[in-house]
Design a protein around this motif. Structure first.
Motif, short mmCIF file in Angstrom:
data_model
loop_
_atom_site.label_atom_id
_atom_site.label_comp_id
_atom_site.label_asym_id
_atom_site.label_seq_id
_atom_site.Cartn_x
_atom_site.Cartn_y
_atom_site.Cartn_z
N LYS A 1 20.92 -20.97 -14.71
CA LYS A 1 19.93 -20.13 -15.17
C LYS A 1 18.92 -20.52 -14.09
CE LYS A 1 18.71 -16.71 -17.47
NZ LYS A 1 19.60 -15.43 -17.49
N ALA A 2 18.42 -21.68 -13.64
CA ALA A 2 17.34 -21.75 -12.83
C ALA A 2 17.76 -21.12 -11.47
CB ALA A 2 17.26 -23.20 -12.69
N CYS A 3 18.91 -21.36 -10.95
CA CYS A 3 19.15 -20.74 -9.62
C CYS A 3 19.09 -19.46 -9.64
CB CYS A 3 20.58 -21.22 -9.15
SG CYS A 3 20.54 -22.92 -8.43
N GLU A 4 19.63 -18.68 -10.88
CA GLU A 4 19.82 -17.31 -11.16
C GLU A 4 18.57 -16.67 -10.95
OE1 GLU A 4 20.73 -14.62 -14.57
OE2 GLU A 4 22.46 -15.96 -14.60
N ILE A 5 17.55 -17.25 -11.84
CA ILE A 5 16.10 -16.89 -11.93
C ILE A 5 15.56 -17.08 -10.42
CG2 ILE A 5 13.89 -17.16 -12.73
CD1 ILE A 5 15.04 -17.95 -15.41
N ARG A 6 15.73 -17.95 -9.90
CA ARG A 6 15.20 -18.43 -8.46
C ARG A 6 15.44 -17.26 -7.51
NH1 ARG A 6 16.68 -20.32 -3.67
NH2 ARG A 6 15.08 -21.44 -2.34
N GLU A 7 17.05 -17.00 -7.55
CA GLU A 7 17.62 -15.89 -6.62
C GLU A 7 16.75 -14.59 -6.91
OE1 GLU A 7 21.78 -14.00 -7.19
OE2 GLU A 7 21.95 -15.73 -5.50
N GLU A 8 16.54 -14.21 -8.28
CA GLU A 8 16.06 -12.93 -8.60
C GLU A 8 14.64 -12.96 -7.95
OE1 GLU A 8 14.27 -10.94 -12.66
OE2 GLU A 8 15.53 -12.70 -12.64
N ILE A 9 13.93 -13.76 -7.81
CA ILE A 9 12.43 -13.93 -7.49
C ILE A 9 12.32 -14.08 -5.93
CG2 ILE A 9 10.41 -15.15 -7.51
CD1 ILE A 9 11.19 -16.41 -10.15
N THR A 10 13.03 -14.82 -5.44
CA THR A 10 13.11 -14.89 -3.70
C THR A 10 13.94 -13.93 -3.00
OG1 THR A 10 14.53 -16.77 -3.76
CG2 THR A 10 12.35 -17.55 -4.15
N GLY A 11 15.05 -13.70 -3.60
CA GLY A 11 16.11 -12.79 -3.06
C GLY A 11 17.09 -13.79 -2.21
N ASP A 12 16.89 -14.97 -2.17
CA ASP A 12 17.75 -15.86 -1.38
C ASP A 12 19.00 -16.43 -2.39
OD1 ASP A 12 15.96 -15.87 0.48
OD2 ASP A 12 14.83 -17.54 -0.30
#
Length: 285
Positions: free
Chosen positions: A274-285
């Motif tokens: 979930k942490a990587c999922e949210i990070r991806e959503e925010i940064t687009g990386d």
């Protein structure tokens, strides 16, 4: 007289915390326990209580502080966390969301209707990762009776029965890198924690998170406080009811199989945690 009252209050409070530790076997001999230390009253009490029980239960104690990146708020809490860890001679390891994941909670708040969801995800992620890297056997949090009742009722209201298996004073290890959480303050009222800090003249971070007002928890907390004021004992009765439900659900719910996140390698029930999922959503990386 006040000094005597303080001593009696402290003794009663610590006896009740010790009873939870003993009744639920929260700590074993030679355990390494990491305390999630925010600088707030609950985490500070947890730190002091466990420090006082180190010799009796024969365990090692360290502390972890997380800087989520909340401007005008978190710096004060970190200062107080350092103050108390230093006073007690306890090693404090600090982790920053910005340094570890290249985002801040202030950034994450722009992508969610409430910052509490990403905050909970990122804090759990960094606390568990850090505790695992430290070789900790347990991760102690400052969740008190009020917190637990609120969490239970939030899941109940959302019909999220899967979360019932995650409640209680102690969680089992379900993955080698998932550090079991313990809650020594599980039967302690939030007001009693605040009174402990005042009576002992301890500096704690009392400011409320600027994002808290947006959460479901905040509204539920206010409702329960009003109910407790009119009908004292309501929260404890809810916890006792929860205990029966918890035992029932615990024996019937199966914990989802965990594997490793494809991006960071941390335990996850999905391809991405979930942490990587949210990070991806925010940064687009």
């Amino acid at each position: 007289m006040r000094s005597l009252d303080r001593e009696v209050f402290n003794q009663d409070l610590f006896n009740r915390i010790e009873k939870v530790i003993t009744d639920y076997s929260l700590i074993g001999p030679d355990d390494k326990v990491a305390v999630a230390l925010s600088g707030g009253k609950d985490s500070v009490l947890t730190l002091y209580a466990l420090h006082g029980f180190k010799e009796k239960f024969n365990f090692e104690l360290v502390a972890i502080a997380i800087d989520e990146g909340i401007s005008g708020y978190r710096a004060d809490g970190l200062h107080i966390a350092r103050l108390h860890a230093s006073k007690l001679g306890i090693e404090l390891l600090e982790k920053s969301l910005k340094e570890e994941m290249d985002i801040t909670l202030d950034q994450a708040a722009n992508f969610h209707h409430t910052a509490c969801i990403p905050c909970g995800v990122f804090r759990r992620y960094l606390l568990n990762q850090t505790a695992s890297d430290l070789g900790a056997d347990k991760l102690a949090t400052g969740h008190n009776l009020d917190d637990e009742v609120q969490s239970f009722l939030m899941s109940f209201a959302r019909a999220d029965t899967r979360r019932f298996a995650k409640f209680g004073p102690k969680l089992d290890r379900i993955h080698p890198r998932m550090i079991p959480r313990i809650k020594p303050l599980w039967e302690i009222h939030e007001k009693q924690v605040g009174l402990w800090a005042v009576l002992n003249d301890l500096e704690v971070h009392m400011a409320e998170c600027p994002y808290a007002y947006t959460s479901f928890r905040s509204h539920l907390k206010n409702f329960l406080n009003q109910l407790e004021e009119k009908r004292p004992g309501t929260k404890m009765n809810l916890l006792k009811s929860f205990q029966k439900s918890f035992q029932f659900k615990k024996s019937r719910l199966k914990v989802a199989d965990l594997h490793e996140c494809q991006r960071c390698g941390e335990p996850s029930s999905s391809l991405l945690c979930k942490a990587c999922e949210i990070r991806e959503e925010i940064t687009g990386d």
